[in-house]
Structure formats: C-alpha cells, structure tokens
Enzyme design. Structure first.
Site, short mmCIF file in Angstrom:
data_model
loop_
_atom_site.label_atom_id
_atom_site.label_comp_id
_atom_site.label_asym_id
_atom_site.label_seq_id
_atom_site.Cartn_x
_atom_site.Cartn_y
_atom_site.Cartn_z
N ASN A 83 0.85 -1.20 0.00
CA ASN A 83 0.00 0.00 0.00
C ASN A 83 0.88 1.25 0.00
O ASN A 83 1.78 1.39 0.84
CB ASN A 83 -0.87 -0.04 1.28
CG ASN A 83 -1.80 1.14 1.36
OD1 ASN A 83 -2.00 1.86 0.37
ND2 ASN A 83 -2.36 1.37 2.54
N CYS A 84 0.65 2.15 -0.98
CA CYS A 84 1.49 3.37 -1.02
C CYS A 84 0.66 4.62 -0.73
O CYS A 84 1.15 5.74 -0.87
CB CYS A 84 2.08 3.53 -2.41
SG CYS A 84 2.98 2.08 -2.94
N VAL A 85 -0.62 4.48 -0.38
CA VAL A 85 -1.47 5.67 -0.29
C VAL A 85 -2.21 5.63 1.05
O VAL A 85 -2.71 4.57 1.41
CB VAL A 85 -2.54 5.64 -1.42
CG1 VAL A 85 -3.28 6.94 -1.50
CG2 VAL A 85 -1.89 5.33 -2.74
#
Lengths: 346, 434, 176, 64
Positions: B247-249
């Site tokens: 997950n980058c957000v």
C-alpha cells in the site's frame, strides 16, 4: 516593555448613545474608553490599551470592508500586539462586528484577537472557528466576570501559551494535533480496560449522539388548535434573504405566511444543497404543505395555521447547531401559544 | 506456538567489503547487495544510500519500510509467500536487526508522497527519523508495466531486508555476536488460551488490512488481502512478516511492512496479557471496495470474535474514506453482539481543523483513539541531501503535493509524511478539540 | 447482486456507470449505461468535476438506485484525484410502485458529499492537472474500479498499460 | 414527516409519517396537479391524526 493592545467597542459602551447612535461613524481615540479602563486594570500593567476604536453597530454592519480596513490600519499605526473586542454579551450586531474585526485582524495583521459574548449571540457560530470567544452572561451585568477572563486569555495568547478550558472560551470545534505521553495503541488498550470495567473514560473523538425527548400528549381539540410549519428542507422566500448555507447551516429563517395560500415558483425556493432542487423550486408545497393546511384551516379542521414558518437546511448540520435551532424555534412557538408543529424534512 | 525474537541493536550503518555486524555497527557490501537485487531483470537500476537520525537528509517518495529479520531456527523463512515458502511461520527463533530499517524509494506513480526527514520539524512526524536507514533507490525498467513495477519494488525491499539479517545469522549462531535482547512470545492453542487467567477479560484484536486495489493492497502469506475471508492469525506470525504492505497511499496512514512486523496494538496486548487481560487472538479482515464485500467481511470478522467468546476488541483501521465504513460496520456489529470495542483511527479534519474528521460514524463508536489530523500543515526546511526522486516542479506547482517556497522549503500536509498518523497507534500523535 | 429475480426468472440488473474518467467513456456492455459526466456532449466537452459525479450519483440514489461500491474508494483525496467513477444498480425495492431508497447507499453517498463539499475550493480539476499526474490518476481510478466491475459482471478489458481497450459502440448514456 | 424513517428514528423523533421521496416528500411530479394535491392532503391528514394520538414511544404512522 508592556504589550500594546487596541480595543474595539460600539457606540453604546463608548457612552455616545444607544440605538439612536448606531450609525456613529468609526473613530479612533488614544488610550482607554468605557470598559477599556477595567480591561486595562485587569491586564495588570503587562499590557496597555494604547487606542480604542469606536464604531456604531449599524455603521459596522453597513460598511464592513471600510471598518475592517480602518481597524487594520489602527492596529498597524499603534503597533498593536493584540486586538480586544467587546464584550458584546447578547447584542447581536455588536457581537457579529466584534467577531468580524477580530477574525479579519488575525488573518490580515497576523496578531491574535480576543472577544467575548453570550453563547447564543449570532456572532458565536459565525466566528468561533476562527478565534477565541470568552463566554459571558447575556447582559452587561456580566462585565465583572467577562473583563478578567478576557485579560487572562489575552495575556496567555500574547505569551504564546496554548489556552485551555479554564480560560472559559466557547468551544471552537477545531481539531488540533498534540503529542500525548503514550502511543495511540497504549491509549487504546487502556481505554478498552476502562470500558470493560465500566470505569469512566474520555473518547478522543466524540461521535455525534442524538438524545431522546418525551413524547408530548395528543392534541385534544384540533378544531381550535394553532398548527405551525417548520422544515429542514430549506424552503425560504425567493433569493434566500437570510443566506442560509446549502450545507452546514449556521442559522435558520423565520418568515411570514400572512396572505399566502400557496407557495409558488416565483416567490419561494429551496436553499437545501442535499437533494435535486428542481421539484421543490417548481412548487415548494412539495416540501412545506402550505396549500393543504390553508384548505384545512378554511374547512375548520384545524383552528389556525400559525402565521410564521421556520426553515433551515438539514444537510451536514452540526448536532450543536441543530439542537440550538430547535430550542430557539420551540421557545418562539411556545410563546406564540402554538399547540402543535408539523416538521417536514427531505 | 512460541517465538523468540533475538534482537541486535544497530546504531550505525556503513558500506564496507563484507556485510556483517560488530558492536552495533552493520557494514553492508554495497556491490553485493546491488548485484543481488539486480538479479531481477525487471529492475533497470538499483542504488543504495544510508541516512542516520539527525542528518540533514530527506528521503522521498518512500514506498515501504522493512525491518531486517531472518529465521535462526529450522522451518519456513520470514516473509512467507515472498522470501519464505508458504508454510506457517511464527515459531522458533527469529533474528531482528533492531533500530534500523530498509526504505525503498523510486518513482512509480506521479503523486509524490512518503517523506522521511532525518532532522528538522518533519522528523517529529515519522518513526523512521529515529532509525538508521538503508535506502534502496529502485528504477524499474521502462517496459515494465505499473502492476509489475509495484511488485518488483515491494519484493526488492523484502529481499534487501532478509539479505542483511541473514548475513548476520552465522555470527549469532556461532555466538561470535550475542543478541542484545531475547524476548519470548507465547501463542498457545485456543483450548489452553481460553482457560488461562479465568478472572481476566478475554480480548481479541480486529486488524483491518487495506485492500482496495493497485497501490492500496496488503498481502498475507503472499495472498492479496482482498481475496481472503476474515481469519485468525497468531500474533507471532505477524512478527515473522506474515503480513506485508503493498500500500502506497496515503503515506501518513498506510501500514508499512515495518509496522506490520512491529504491530503496536499486539505489543500492548502482550504487555498486559496475564496481568490485566487475556489476549486470546488476532482476527485479520479487509477493506474491499464493494458493499457486498464490506457487509460480508464485517459480519464474518465479528462472528469469529463471537466464536472466540471475547468480551472486548481493539479495532484498528488503515486508510481514510472507504475504510471508515468498514471500521463503523465492524464497530456496531461487534457492540450489538455484546462485544465492547475501542477504535483506533486518524482524522481528515481539513487544514483548518474544522471539517468532519471521519467519513462515517455510529453512536456505538463511543470509545475512539485517533492519531491526529492528517491535513495539518507543516513547513519543512530545505535539506542538504535528498535521496530518491525529488518531486517534479509541475507536480509541486499544482499544489497537489504541497507548495515549494523560493528558499527551497516546502509547506505540506503531514498526510505526505510516512507514518505520521499511523492508525495502529504506532506514534504518540493525537488530536483534541479546542 | 447482479441478477434480479422476477417471476419470469433471472434478469440482468440494469447498471449505471457515472464517471468523468475518459477511460470509461467507450465501455459498453449489455445492461450497462455509461453516463459520461460532461459539460455539453461533443468531443470538445469538458469533463465535470469529481464532486459533480458524486452529486449526480446522489440524485440517482434518491430515486432508488443502489451503490455497488463505496463512493470514496481509493483513499479519496479530492485535492489529488480529479477522477471519480460510481457504479449504480437498478432499484430493487418498491413500495406501492415507487422505488424505495437503499439506506446504506443513501448514508454513504451523503457522507461522500460532505467530504467533497468540505474540499470544494481545492478540488483537482481534470483539465488543470499536469499531464503526468492526470494519466496516472485516470489509470489508478480505473484500476480501483476493476474489482467492482468484475463482481458486477463487467470484465474490464484494459491491459495493464495506461489505456483502456474497449469496444466502440453506441453508448447507451442516459442523459441525467 | 420524512422519507427516510430510520434516520428519523435514529435522531429521536416520536411521531413519524413516512413520505414520498427525498426531493419531493409531500408531492409527486409525475401526477397531475389535482392528484398531487390530493396525495399531499392525505399525508397531512395522517400527520394531524398522529398529533391527536397519544404515544409512549417512537411511533411510525405508516398505515393507510
């Protein structure tokens, strides 16, 4: 070297006059005037009131840009470190003017401002998000407690301290970050253990909760009863004279029904931003059933349709505002001997 | 299931001829690690750098943070499904290089976020300003599509972390280097757990995993969390990297792999286990986008809690908006099943702090801990050194990321800072109403 | 969820895809209407804002249509994501002939409106976003809708690069 | 008088009359004006009836 403070008051507290002098043009006087004296004493020499701005409440309402600019100049001219405004108690236009100049100065001059008024003053809801408003009584009898509280809060802000609940300001509803002593996970498990044991705990984020009220007894004699119409569907006269916001409404409107048997597209509209407005704007009776209640009144089924209707916009309205609108409208209907209310919502 | 964590305290990182640890200093053979990572031909370039707390260094955009770990005992390796095979982990002995992290960076998608400042005001808002960081700058090759680029970078981080730990394994096994601390975690079979501490309240942890899609995913034993039904997992499995982040957000409230390996809620529940509560289990559930999945997962997770017969649960969220609905569903379904809950979340109350903090709510949610308002603005001074991919001018100009000042300082929401408002309660940040 | 049980058997439930993401404009499937949230209806028309998409969906939900997914998918940040796509399913419950609004859809779409309205002044606008950001945002928006569309029986035929290949065909767009 | 009864219940209303639809609770634009006014009258009469009924708890007056 003492902090420099500028004080804003209206024509009444400057001893110029009451409503008759509400158009008094803004003027700036050196030193203290009226309640400024008590404030200066309460500041105990740590800060001094170098100038007082006096402005009639009507003048402030009619020439807001000019007044704000004048207050800004006065603060700069006297190198003010803080603006004090009021206390305005329950005077609506005075409270709104205090809030206006205070939040303008905070934004444009970059100095803190402190004002004070009664919690139901209209200025509170408009400006509480921007600035600290000390809570006062509803009349000048509360001067004795208002002045020291304003001075204490002003000194805290001048010294860069974060005001706390003890300073007696009205909760602004603004979320501010802070570093607690323990990490969130520890605080969560501690809170869970208290909840399990039934011990009191304070949630860090209160979710809105709605209270319950006792049902009122049935109306006995409908034939002679006065029925009032209140709506959160946003039905207002064309042009939305009270500028009720399409969402997160801060106020409600009170409008007359005298001479009106039917709501029409040219005279009535909806201000509500939470639904497709087409149908309510075509015929506002679809939200506020004036036409049918007039028929029922003529046929003697009900005694009378109350001559005033009340409207706000129920779209993301804060629970606090909704509760206050309800209390105020309820009191007005009670004073007008209304027996029952039809509440419509969308 | 019993797990021993053998922790070696790392106080400094250096590049050197061979990778190993001595007296708290980890030397890393730069070429060897770079070559090892470049074995994956989907990577066009890899470069390594180091950053220590207090230095004038900014790392950006950080994709993931991983704590170097490897198994000391037999059985499956850490990061099952990626490094290790897919057999169970969470038992035996695991080596941990504590006080350091592997940070992966590299430009995947335009929105640039994930700041780690090693000093200055920004350092206060990220746990990774306190760790010695080995920064792995990754450059996926041109023709690799976004999906593959994301998984290449994710796996590279795990490989680097595992490589560093396993290069210290021999020294520890041969007692040339002793672990600074050894901590044992017990996760007995349910029959035993249920009878232990009869007079203490039985508590479980409902652990919500972000699972909305590309760049918003979490993996359990290599399985995409959006494809699982809620299930039980042993707390010790999470310590062996059973859960890793894709997950980058948003940078502020995504759980990096490091945080999954060091889950603070599990740490707190263990700390009070046997004293004030009986920590009987962890239930993982997801935050899918469709309403059918939300209803199914929240009901299933609460049913598992009822099957465990727990009295209370901590529920932690990951993300904002869409997951608020899952958090609220998990809350009121548990409370109506007679299970007391505390929610751990963060807030998006606007830059002025006066907007509605959560996009959902329920009256049952009367016990809430929050990790602060992610929209709060902060000014970050310019740093002497930037590692990674400095934001492009047009992205900055559009105010999408923050506003760059002439003196090189940046005004951003703490939402762009890695782990600032972590919703597992990893940091001490919170909020209150004035 | 996708089939509607009627006396005559299972009927494909009509669906409405409201979007300002051009990647979807060409998507066409039987039973699926794509409502391209555009100002005007020629090629020069400008896409409406993400707030408009949520508002159109809200008015449609008031008429009984049901959300297939959470309107704030993708860790929404109105300031950073100019595209919004919402899939609605044909009304399912009727009370004396009139569709009954679905409570969960109503609740979620009004919460979504609150979030979008609180950021009304700082919405990312489709045409004001730098090209590099717009391309990735459009692709991400489509990616995050993939699971929902798949569960709704609309396999999204876009390859993993940045464009969506979809069949050209008459768009049964329902002008709202 | 409100379209979404569960919301009225959750905020604590005691006498609740379910209405037509959110954008036009006391009307229906697809009907001709006379029929629409008759529908509105029917709903308002239900409201007056509810006002004349004693209730001890939150009550939804949904019958015909």
């Amino acid at each position: 070297m003492a902090y420099r403070v500028v004080h804003y008051i209206n024509q009444f507290f400057a001893g110029i006059g009451g409503e008759d002098k509400a158009d008094h043009e803004l003027e700036v006087r050196e030193g203290v005037v009226g309640p400024g004296l008590a404030l200066a004493n309460a500041l105990k020499g740590e800060a001094e009131i170098v100038a007082t701005i006096i402005c009639g409440d009507n003048f402030a309402a009619m020439h807001s840009e000019q007044v704000c600019a004048a207050v800004e100049n006065a603060c700069k001219q006297y190198q003010a470190d803080l603006l004090l405004a009021g206390p305005a108690f329950n005077a609506g236009r005075y409270g709104t003017a205090c809030g206006m100049v205070s939040s303008f100065v905070q934004k444009n001059v970059g100095i803190p401002a402190v004002t004070a008024m009664y919690k139901e003053n209209p200025g509170v809801d408009i400006y509480k998000k921007d600035l600290y408003i000390v809570e006062t009584g509803d009349s000048a009898r509360g001067m004795g407690t208002a002045v020291p509280a304003m001075a204490k809060l002003a000194l805290a802000l001048l010294k860069g301290e974060q005001p706390s609940k003890e300073h007696g300001y009205i909760e602004r509803g603004v979320r501010v970050n802070t570093f607690y002593d323990t990490c969130g996970a520890e605080r969560a498990v501690t809170m869970l253990l208290k909840k399990i044991k039934g011990e009191p705990f304070t949630t860090e984020y209160p979710m809105p909760v709605f209270d319950r009220v006792e049902p009122r007894p049935a109306v006995k004699d409908m034939k002679s009863a006065t029925i009032a119409l209140v709506t959160s569907g946003g039905i207002v006269p064309k042009g939305n004279p009270d500028h009720i916001a399409a969402s997160s409404a801060q106020n409600y409107g009170e409008y007359s029904l005298s001479g009106i048997n039917d709501l029409t597209a040219d005279k009535h509209q909806t201000a509500h931003g939470g639904y497709d407005q087409t149908y309510a704007n075509q015929d506002a009776d679809r939200v506020l059933p004036v036409d049918v209640l007039r028929d029922l009144e003529k046929e003697g089924v009900i005694g009378k349709l109350h001559e005033m209707w009340y409207a706000t916009v129920g779209n993301g309205t804060s629970v606090a505002n909704a509760r206050r609108f309800g209390q105020e409208i309820g009191q007005k209907l009670k004073d007008a001997q209304v027996q029952a209310v039809i509440l419509t919502s969308t | 299931m019993k797990l021993e964590l053998h922790r070696i305290r790392i106080s400094k990182l250096e590049f050197g001829s061979s990778t190993g640890v001595r007296n708290g200093v980890l030397t890393v053979n730069k070429d060897e690690l770079e070559k090892f990572l470049l074995e994956d031909e989907r990577l066009a370039g890899v470069s390594l750098d180091v950053a220590h707390p207090g230095e004038s260094v900014r790392i950006l955009p950080v994709k993931d943070a991983v704590e170097p770990r490897c198994k000391l005992s037999e059985g499956n390796e850490v990061f099952p499904g990626f490094i290790g095979d897919v057999d169970p982990v969470g038992e035996g002995k695991t080596l941990v290089l504590e006080g350091m992290a592997v940070l992966t960076t590299g430009r995947l998608v335009a929105p640039q976020e994930g700041i780690v400042d090693m000093s200055g005001p920004g350092a206060e808002y990220t746990p990774f300003s306190q760790t010695c960081n080995l920064v792995v700058v990754l450059e996926p090759s041109e023709e690799v599509k976004l999906h593959e680029a994301e998984s290449v970078c994710r796996i590279a981080g795990l490989k680097a972390a595992h490589y560093l730990a396993s290069r210290c394994k021999e020294a520890v096994l041969s007692q040339a280097v002793a672990a600074d601390t050894v901590e044992t975690f017990d996760a007995p079979a349910l029959t035993e757990a249920m009878h232990a501490y009869p007079n203490l309240p039985k508590v479980a942890y409902i652990y919500m995993l972000q699972s909305q899609g590309l760049l918003h995913d979490t993996y359990v034993y290599g399985v995409d969390a959006k494809k699982i039904l809620p299930t039980l997992i042993s707390p010790t499995e999470t310590m062996d990297g059973a859960i890793i982040s894709g997950n980058c957000v948003s940078a502020c409230d995504k759980n990096s792999t490091y945080v999954h390996q060091n889950n603070p809620v599990i740490k707190q529940l263990y700390a009070r286990h046997g004293k004030e509560l009986n920590f009987v289990g962890v239930i993982i559930t997801n935050e899918n986008v469709t309403l059918a999945d939300k209803k199914r997962s929240s009901s299933y997770a609460v049913k598992l809690a009822r099957m465990l017969g727990v009295e209370a649960c901590v529920i932690s969220e990951e993300g904002f908006g869409n997951p608020d609905a899952d958090l609220v569903m998990n809350c009121w379904k548990a409370e109506r099943a007679g299970i007391k809950t505390v929610l751990v979340t963060d807030e998006y109350a606007g830059r002025d702090g006066s907007s509605q903090s959560l996009a959902d709510s329920c009256p049952e949610g009367n016990a809430c801990v929050t990790a602060g308002n992610a929209n709060m603005m902060i000014t970050l001074p310019p740093m002497e050194k930037v590692i990674g991919d400095a934001p492009k001018a047009d992205i900055i100009a559009g105010g999408f990321f923050g506003s760059l000042r002439e003196d090189g300082s940046m005004e951003v929401e703490i939402q762009a800072i890695l782990g600032a408002t972590n919703e597992l309660g990893f940091t001490r940040l919170g909020a209150y109403t004035i | 969820m996708m089939e509607r049980r009627t006396l005559s058997g299972v009927v494909m439930r009509r669906m409405l895809l409201i979007t300002n993401n051009r990647l979807f404009f060409g998507l066409c499937r039987p039973g699926l209407s794509v409502v391209a949230a555009l100002e005007g209806c020629n090629d020069a028309s400008t896409p409406l804002t993400s707030l408009d998409v949520v508002r159109i969906a809200r008015d449609t939900i008031h008429r009984g249509w049901v959300l297939a997914h959470h309107p704030l998918y993708g860790n929404v940040r109105p300031r950073l994501q100019p595209f919004r796509t919402i899939l609605l399913l044909e009304p399912e419950r009727f009370v004396d002939g009139r569709p009954e609004p679905d409570l969960l859809s109503l609740h979620l779409i009004s919460e979504a409106m609150t979030v979008y309205e609180s950021e009304r002044e700082s919405l990312a606008l489709v045409d004001a976003v730098p090209e590099s950001l717009a391309r990735d945002c459009a692709f991400l928006d489509a990616e995050l809708m993939k699971e929902t569309l798949a569960q709704a029986g609309v396999p999204a035929t876009w390859s993993s690069d940045r464009t969506i290949t979809c069949c050209r065909g008459q768009r049964e767009g329902e002008r709202l | 008088m409100a379209t979404i009864v569960p919301i009225s219940l959750s905020v604590g209303a005691n006498r609740i009359i379910p209405t037509v639809s959110i954008p036009h609770p006391l009307g229906n634009p697809t009907l001709d004006p006379a029929a629409e006014k008759q529908l509105r009258r029917h709903l308002v009469e239900k409201a007056l009836n509810a006002l004349q009924t004693d209730v001890t708890e939150q009550t939804v007056f949904s019958g015909e």
